[in-house]
Motif scaffolding. Structure first.
Motif, PDB file in Angstrom:
ATOM      1  N   GLN A 152       0.793  -1.242   0.000  1.00  0.00           N
ATOM      2  CA  GLN A 152       0.000   0.000   0.000  1.00  0.00           C
ATOM      3  C   GLN A 152       0.824   1.290   0.000  1.00  0.00           C
ATOM      4  O   GLN A 152       0.366   2.316  -0.491  1.00  0.00           O
ATOM      5  CB  GLN A 152      -0.999   0.006   1.162  1.00  0.00           C
ATOM      6  CG  GLN A 152      -0.386  -0.038   2.535  1.00  0.00           C
ATOM      7  CD  GLN A 152      -1.449   0.101   3.615  1.00  0.00           C
ATOM      8  OE1 GLN A 152      -2.511   0.638   3.386  1.00  0.00           O
ATOM      9  NE2 GLN A 152      -1.155  -0.399   4.801  1.00  0.00           N
ATOM     10  N   LEU A 183       1.156   3.545  -3.075  1.00  0.00           N
ATOM     11  CA  LEU A 183      -0.003   4.228  -3.682  1.00  0.00           C
ATOM     12  C   LEU A 183      -0.130   5.668  -3.220  1.00  0.00           C
ATOM     13  O   LEU A 183       0.191   5.986  -2.070  1.00  0.00           O
ATOM     14  CB  LEU A 183      -1.300   3.498  -3.314  1.00  0.00           C
ATOM     15  CG  LEU A 183      -1.462   2.050  -3.755  1.00  0.00           C
ATOM     16  CD1 LEU A 183      -2.793   1.504  -3.259  1.00  0.00           C
ATOM     17  CD2 LEU A 183      -1.391   1.947  -5.269  1.00  0.00           C
ATOM     18  N   ARG A 236      -4.949   5.008  -1.951  1.00  0.00           N
ATOM     19  CA  ARG A 236      -4.646   3.996  -0.941  1.00  0.00           C
ATOM     20  C   ARG A 236      -5.813   3.845   0.046  1.00  0.00           C
ATOM     21  O   ARG A 236      -6.238   2.736   0.372  1.00  0.00           O
ATOM     22  CB  ARG A 236      -3.376   4.389  -0.163  1.00  0.00           C
ATOM     23  CG  ARG A 236      -2.913   3.319   0.833  1.00  0.00           C
ATOM     24  CD  ARG A 236      -1.940   3.871   1.869  1.00  0.00           C
ATOM     25  NE  ARG A 236      -2.553   4.838   2.763  1.00  0.00           N
ATOM     26  CZ  ARG A 236      -3.360   4.527   3.784  1.00  0.00           C
ATOM     27  NH1 ARG A 236      -3.644   3.266   4.035  1.00  0.00           N
ATOM     28  NH2 ARG A 236      -3.897   5.476   4.537  1.00  0.00           N
TER      29      ARG A 236
END
Ligand code: GLA
Length: 364
Positions: free
Chosen positions: A235, A238, A243
């Motif tokens: 994550q 992002l 995210r």
């Protein structure tokens, strides 16, 4: 020719919010609120629409080339007529008289109820029997293409597949589903904040775009294709907004599948915890809640006999869904209504609901 009547229900989603257009799971139930279309076939290709709720009658021709939306309620019906014909189901003209008690702008799918009831009516009187999953897809396409709202399949699907006293766990990728019984001693209580949600607005489509961007950046076809554990590892790569959106969706997909399991096992405490968690990620990560919805959930949480509560539907207003012990519903109703009114000055509507059956012809 004699008039015939077709009905289609609105819905409440128990859990699985903003997951349908990510190929995930949803768990809605059809409601007793419904739209009824009385239809009389005509010998030409004109469709006339009268609604008890909207004053202006509307008329269109099935032969209209390049039909344009009017930005009105009639678009849902005209869009369905266009998509039916494009799918190869030739229609005939008809006079439709429409009546509905699904609250509009409350997130209870008044639009899907209108699409499905008129789609069923128009196709049946023209002599077609359309498989229910296909009809759901046709109605969804009408909303995506003609109305311009890029909704998923949930609302149209449950309106056609609802089962009395059951929620339906739907896999929005395969359209496989199973009915999950709701225990007799609990009630689904829907609290309407009376704040109108306007889903045609760009926010919904913007969320959908964020999800597509997230999937692309994560290297998967849709957010269904990545588990939460794997997402946590990836994550940080992002952009923050994307995210957050993906994080809600991926957690919510897993939560919904597990919620169906625990409901089947009768573990209402855990099911309720999932509802609260769902509200939190919708509020903090997906950012589709609003002050009134948050307040309604908080007030519910303070009541006795409440297993769980969350916003339901697209968001930005509309309703919360609550799972409440049957014997506590009356108290819940009066206390939540009074506290909400005191805090906001708005009188809410609170409905104690039963899960109902899917759309069909009303045989008199
Ligand atoms: C609206 C859409 C559905 C679904 C929900 C959010 O109701 O019509 O397809 O995306 O929002 O879960």
């Amino acid at each position: 020719m004699k008039a015939r009547r077709f009905r289609a229900p609105g819905r409440v989603n128990l859990i699985g919010e903003h997951t349908d257009y990510n190929d995930g799971f949803v768990m809605p139930a059809a409601l007793a609120f419904e739209t009824v279309v009385k239809i009389k076939p005509r010998s030409d290709r004109t469709v006339t629409l009268h609604s008890k709720q909207f004053v202006d009658p509307v008329q269109f021709s099935l032969d209209e080339a390049d039909a344009q939306p009017r930005n009105a309620w009639s678009d849902y019906v005209q869009g369905v007529a266009i998509e039916l014909e494009q799918a190869g189901y030739r229609l005939q003209g008809a006079d439709l008289a429409i009546d509905s008690n699904v609250p509009v702008g409350a997130g209870l799918s008044s639009s899907a109820a209108l699409e499905v009831s008129s789609g069923l009516a128009l196709s049946t009187v023209a002599g077609h029997t359309i498989e229910r999953k296909e009809l759901a897809r046709i109605c969804q396409r009408a909303e995506n293409e003609f109305v311009g709202m890029k909704c998923g399949i949930m609302d149209q699907f449950i309106s056609l597949h609802g089962e009395p006293n059951h929620a339906v766990l739907l896999d929005c990728r395969s359209l496989e589903y199973r009915a999950v019984p709701l225990p007799e001693h609990v009630r689904i209580v829907v609290c309407n904040t009376m704040v109108k949600h306007q889903l045609n607005g760009s926010e919904y489509n913007a969320r959908r775009q964020d999800c597509m961007d997230a999937a692309l950046l994560l290297g998967v076809a849709t957010l269904r294709d990545i588990g939460y554990e794997q997402f946590c590892v990836m994550q940080d790569s992002l952009p923050e907004r994307v995210r957050m959106r993906a994080s809600h969706v991926i957690q919510e997909i897993e939560r919904t599948e597990r919620a169906a399991d625990v409901l089947e096992l009768g573990d209402l405490e855990q099911f309720g915890r999932f509802l609260f968690e769902s509200h939190e990620t919708l509020r903090d990560l997906y950012e589709v809640s609003c002050a009134e919805l948050d307040l309604m959930v908080k007030l519910a949480q303070e009541q006795e006999g409440v297993y769980g509560a969350r916003m339901t539907g697209g968001g930005f207003g509309g309703c919360t869904v609550n799972l409440v012990e049957a014997e506590h519903t009356e108290r819940f109703r009066t206390q939540v209504a009074a506290a909400y009114r005191q805090a906001t000055g708005i009188q809410p509507e609170i409905y104690v609901c039963a899960a109902s059956g899917g759309a069909g012809e009303v045989l008199l």
